[in-house]
Motif scaffolding. Structure first.
Motif, short mmCIF file in Angstrom:
data_model
loop_
_atom_site.label_atom_id
_atom_site.label_comp_id
_atom_site.label_asym_id
_atom_site.label_seq_id
_atom_site.Cartn_x
_atom_site.Cartn_y
_atom_site.Cartn_z
N GLU A 1 0.86 -1.18 0.00
CA GLU A 1 0.00 0.00 0.00
C GLU A 1 0.89 1.23 0.00
O GLU A 1 1.73 1.40 0.89
N LEU A 2 0.71 2.09 -0.99
CA LEU A 2 1.42 3.35 -1.07
C LEU A 2 0.44 4.46 -0.79
O LEU A 2 -0.63 4.53 -1.41
N ARG A 3 0.84 5.36 0.11
CA ARG A 3 -0.08 6.40 0.56
C ARG A 3 0.03 7.68 -0.27
O ARG A 3 1.12 8.06 -0.72
N CYS A 4 -1.11 8.33 -0.42
CA CYS A 4 -1.17 9.60 -1.14
C CYS A 4 -2.26 10.45 -0.50
O CYS A 4 -3.41 10.01 -0.38
N ASN A 5 -1.90 11.66 -0.12
CA ASN A 5 -2.88 12.64 0.36
C ASN A 5 -2.81 13.87 -0.51
O ASN A 5 -1.72 14.29 -0.91
N TYR A 6 -3.94 14.45 -0.81
CA TYR A 6 -3.96 15.60 -1.69
C TYR A 6 -4.66 16.77 -1.02
O TYR A 6 -5.45 16.60 -0.08
N SER A 7 -4.36 17.95 -1.53
CA SER A 7 -5.05 19.16 -1.12
C SER A 7 -5.52 19.85 -2.39
O SER A 7 -4.70 20.21 -3.24
N LYS B 1 -1.48 -3.89 -14.38
CA LYS B 1 -0.48 -4.62 -13.60
C LYS B 1 -1.00 -5.07 -12.24
O LYS B 1 -0.22 -5.29 -11.32
N GLY B 2 -2.31 -5.21 -12.09
CA GLY B 2 -2.89 -5.69 -10.84
C GLY B 2 -3.02 -4.66 -9.74
O GLY B 2 -3.32 -5.00 -8.59
N PHE B 3 -2.79 -3.38 -10.03
CA PHE B 3 -2.90 -2.31 -9.04
C PHE B 3 -4.35 -1.82 -8.93
O PHE B 3 -5.11 -1.86 -9.90
N GLU B 4 -4.69 -1.34 -7.74
CA GLU B 4 -5.96 -0.68 -7.52
C GLU B 4 -5.73 0.48 -6.56
O GLU B 4 -4.71 0.55 -5.87
N PHE C 1 -5.83 8.90 -1.63
CA PHE C 1 -5.97 8.08 -2.85
C PHE C 1 -4.83 7.08 -2.81
O PHE C 1 -3.85 7.19 -3.53
N ASN C 2 -4.95 6.08 -1.95
CA ASN C 2 -3.87 5.12 -1.72
C ASN C 2 -3.86 4.02 -2.78
O ASN C 2 -4.91 3.53 -3.19
N LEU C 3 -2.66 3.63 -3.15
CA LEU C 3 -2.47 2.60 -4.18
C LEU C 3 -2.18 1.27 -3.50
O LEU C 3 -1.40 1.22 -2.55
N ARG C 4 -2.78 0.21 -4.01
CA ARG C 4 -2.60 -1.11 -3.39
C ARG C 4 -2.34 -2.17 -4.46
O ARG C 4 -2.76 -2.04 -5.61
N LYS C 5 -1.65 -3.22 -3.99
CA LYS C 5 -1.47 -4.42 -4.82
C LYS C 5 -1.40 -5.60 -3.88
O LYS C 5 -0.65 -5.56 -2.90
N PRO C 6 -2.17 -6.64 -4.12
CA PRO C 6 -2.23 -7.76 -3.17
C PRO C 6 -0.95 -8.59 -3.11
O PRO C 6 -0.63 -9.14 -2.05
N SER C 7 -0.22 -8.69 -4.21
CA SER C 7 0.98 -9.52 -4.24
C SER C 7 2.00 -8.88 -5.17
O SER C 7 1.80 -8.81 -6.38
#
Lengths: 113, 117
Positions: free
Chosen positions: A20-26, A61-64, A74-80
């Motif tokens: 999980e990669l984190r992203c916060n926006y303003s 590439k399996g990202f959501e 708006f966090n990015l995730r990938k299960p494996s």
């Protein structure tokens, strides 16, 4: 002012682990949100984007990623994760689908075998 | 669709010299953007064109920087009297016009890496 914050500069995960990669926006209005990936010496490749509708967005590439308005995230995730996912990941925001992009500083992902 | 092409890929120049970079967008794209990316940072917006009109310039674009897009096709970015702080990757992107169902369809080039010595 428009801005994007990616709190994690570097992340290391083992191959096969979840990510999980984190992203916060303003942003003052309804944001258009993007995740890009950049391999060394290369340009930016779009992973996914969110404009409206379902807040869970599927990409390549399996990202959501999940848009959470209440948390301005708006966090990015990938299960494996695969070894080939090692790269730098950028979150970006725009005021529309044809406007300039405002990028975060990026998160560098390393993948251990 | 041959993608966005940027030339040269690498440029090494001495401080004080002028340099010019070229970007060839995807042919049907009417918007063209320039960004600058320094090591460890995300790309920073410099300027963008819609067709041949330059619609916005960042305050990062000092008087030494000038961009053009004659005839709404390729674009050039010129830096005069280069400084060491100009060393960066310069990225170009293009996007299609509205109405084609391709909103958010930015395509980036591989960039021009400038080193000022």
């Amino acid at each position: 002012a428009q801005s994007v914050t990616q709190p994690d500069i570097h992340i290391t995960v083992s191959e096969g682990a979840s990510l999980e990669l984190r992203c916060n926006y303003s942003y003052g209005a309804t944001p258009y949100l993007f995740w890009y990936v950049q391999s060394p010496g290369q340009g930016l490749q779009l992973l996914l984007k969110y404009f409206s509708g379902d807040t869970l967005v599927q990409g390549i590439k399996g990202f959501e990623a999940e848009f959470k308005r209440s948390q301005s995230s708006f966090n990015l995730r990938k299960p494996s994760v695969h070894w080939s996912d090692a790269a730098e990941y950028f979150c970006a925001v725009s005021g529309g689908g044809y406007n300039k992009l405002i990028f975060g500083a990026g998160t560098r992902l390393a993948v251990h075998p | 669709d041959t993608g966005v092409s940027q030339n040269p890929r690498h440029k090494i120049t001495k401080r004080g010299q002028n340099v010019t970079f070229r970007c060839d967008p995807i042919s049907e794209h009417n918007r063209l953007y320039w960004y600058r990316q320094t090591l460890g940072q995300g790309p920073e917006f410099l300027t963008y064109f819609q067709n041949e009109a330059q619609l916005e310039k960042s305050r990062l674009l000092s008087d030494r920087f000038s961009a053009e897009r004659p005839k709404g096709s390729f674009s050039t970015l010129e830096i005069q009297r280069t400084e060491q702080g100009d060393s960066a990757m310069y990225l170009c992107a293009s996007s299609p016009p509205p109405g084609l169902g391709k909103e958010g369809g930015y395509t980036f080039g591989s960039g021009t890496r400038l080193t000022v010595v």
